[in-house]
Design an enzyme around this catalytic site. Sequence first.
Site, PDB file in Angstrom:
ATOM      1  N   CYS A 129       0.704  -1.285  -0.179  1.00 55.48           N
ATOM      2  CA  CYS A 129       0.043  -0.018   0.058  1.00 55.48           C
ATOM      3  C   CYS A 129       0.736   1.218   0.085  1.00 55.48           C
ATOM      4  O   CYS A 129       0.395   2.383  -0.795  1.00 55.48           O
ATOM      5  CB  CYS A 129      -0.798  -0.067   1.377  1.00 55.48           C
ATOM      6  SG  CYS A 129      -0.262  -0.623   2.795  1.00 55.48           S
ATOM      7  N   HIS A 242      -3.514   5.920   4.429  1.00 59.35           N
ATOM      8  CA  HIS A 242      -2.262   6.232   4.676  1.00 59.35           C
ATOM      9  C   HIS A 242      -1.853   7.424   4.088  1.00 59.35           C
ATOM     10  O   HIS A 242      -2.283   7.965   3.204  1.00 59.35           O
ATOM     11  CB  HIS A 242      -1.325   5.224   4.136  1.00 59.35           C
ATOM     12  CG  HIS A 242      -1.050   3.705   4.593  1.00 59.35           C
ATOM     13  ND1 HIS A 242      -1.898   3.452   5.544  1.00 59.35           N
ATOM     14  CD2 HIS A 242      -0.315   2.591   4.068  1.00 59.35           C
ATOM     15  CE1 HIS A 242      -1.634   2.310   5.974  1.00 59.35           C
ATOM     16  NE2 HIS A 242      -0.845   1.672   5.124  1.00 59.35           N
TER      17      HIS A 242
HETATM   18  C1  11C Z   1       0.700  -2.179   6.624  1.00 59.34           C
HETATM   19  N1  11C Z   1       1.826  -2.087   4.119  1.00 59.34           N
HETATM   20  O1  11C Z   1       0.587  -0.829   6.391  1.00 59.34           O
HETATM   21  C2  11C Z   1       1.250  -2.899   5.436  1.00 59.34           C
HETATM   22  C3  11C Z   1       0.354  -3.949   5.095  1.00 59.34           C
HETATM   23  O2  11C Z   1       3.533  -5.830   2.272  1.00 59.34           O
HETATM   24  O3  11C Z   1       1.411  -6.328   1.760  1.00 59.34           O
HETATM   25  C4  11C Z   1       0.544  -4.650   3.823  1.00 59.34           C
HETATM   26  C5  11C Z   1       2.050  -5.537   3.950  1.00 59.34           C
HETATM   27  C6  11C Z   1       2.317  -6.158   2.740  1.00 59.34           C
HETATM   28  O4  11C Z   1       1.252  -2.709   7.634  1.00 59.34           O
END
Ligand code: 11C
Length: 344
Positions: A129, A242
Site C-alpha cells: 500500500c 495512509h
Molecule cells: C501495513 N503495508 O500498512 C502494510 C500492510 O506487504 O502487503 C501490507 C503488507 C504487505 O501494515
Amino acid sequence: KQYKVAVVGATGAVGEVMLSILAERGFPASEVVALASERSAGTQVAFGDDELVVQDLATFDPASIDIALFSAGGAISKEYAPKFAAAGAVVIDNSSTFRYDDDVPLVVSEVNPEAARHRPRGIIANPNCSTMQLMPVLAPIHKAYGIERINVATYQSVSGGGRSALEELGRQTAALLSFQDPAPAKFPVQIAFNLIPHIDEFQPNGYTKEEMKLVWETQKILGDASIQVNPTAVRVPVFFGHSEAVNVETKKKITPDEARALLRTAPGVEVVDEPRPGGYPTPVTHASGKDPVFVGRIREDLSHPRGLNLWVVADNIRKGAALNAVQIAELLVAEGLPAKAARG
Ligand code: 11C
Ligand code: A2P
C-alpha cells in the site's frame, strides 16, 4: 458474465473490500467464491446485496477458478497461490511473497498495466500500500522530469495490519479514555495516542521491511533501478488511510505549478492543493472509502534547486490493496483472458 473468481481471505479487512469492489464495479463474474480458514468456514460475507457462504481454503478445489485474489497473508499465498496457478487460475496476490521475483510482474493499474501480460508463473503481485499510492503520482513526474531521488516518510493507518490491528486501536483508545490498561498485543507498543516507527520486520541493514518495500517496489514498478529511495515508515493511530510526506529530486526542474498541471491529468490522482485551512487531503476528510490517490501541499523545496515536496494520501485498503487487485483483474478481462467454462 463469465469468470469464476475466488477471494482468498474473504473475511479479512482487505478481502471484504475486494468483495464489495467486485460487486460495485460490476466485475463480469459468473460466480464469486469466498475462501478463508476453517475457523470461518460456514459463516457469511457480503457480496453486494447478496451473502456468500465462506468455504475452507484447505479443502477447496481450485480447478474451476479463472481468477483468484489472495489477501490472507504471506504464508497462505506461498502455499496456495502456486496450487491455484497450477490449476490454471491467474492469481493476483496482495502479499509480499512473490513481489520481488523477476518472473512475477508487480503492477499498478494506471502505471504499468502492460507488465501484467507477462506472467510466466500465473501470478501477478499487487504492490504494498505505501508504494502503491506513490506510483500514480510519481510515475508521470518521472516520465516527464526524471526522478533521481525520493525521500519519503509514511504515516500509515492501523488497517494495514488487518482486522486485529483495527480492533487494537479501538480497544486501546477506549481503555485509555476510561483509565484502563491499554495492553499492547498486535503492535509492539501502545498505538493509541502514539506513533510507532516500526512496520514489518527489521532487516540486517537497520531498515524495516516496510521501508525496504518502498525501495524495491518503486524501482521495479518504474522500471528504473537508478532511482534512489530514502524511506521512513511510521504507524499512526488512524483507522483508514495512509499519508506520505514526499520529497523528490528530479533531473530537470519541475515547478509546483507544473506539478499541479501534470498531476491534474494523471489517472487515479486528484489534486487537492489550496493554501488555506482544510485545503489539503487528510485520511478522514478525503481518502477513507474513496478510490483516488489525493495529493496536496505541493511546494518548491527551499533547500534544493530541483526538489519538490508533496503530501500524498490514499485509502490503503482500497487503492492500496483491494481496488488495485480488482483493477488488475479488469486488465485480464480487457486482454480477453479465456474463461474456463467457455473453453468447456
Ligand atoms: C501495513 N503495508 O500498512 C502494510 C500492510 O506487504 O502487503 C501490507 C503488507 C504487505 O501494515
Ligand atoms: P479467517 O477469518 O478465517 O481467519 P486480516 O488481514 O484482516 O487479518 O485477514 C486475514 C484473512 O486471512 C482472513 O480472511 C483470514 O480468515 C484469512 N486467513 C488466515 N489464516 C488462514 C488460513 N490458514 N487459511 C485460509 N485463510 C486464512
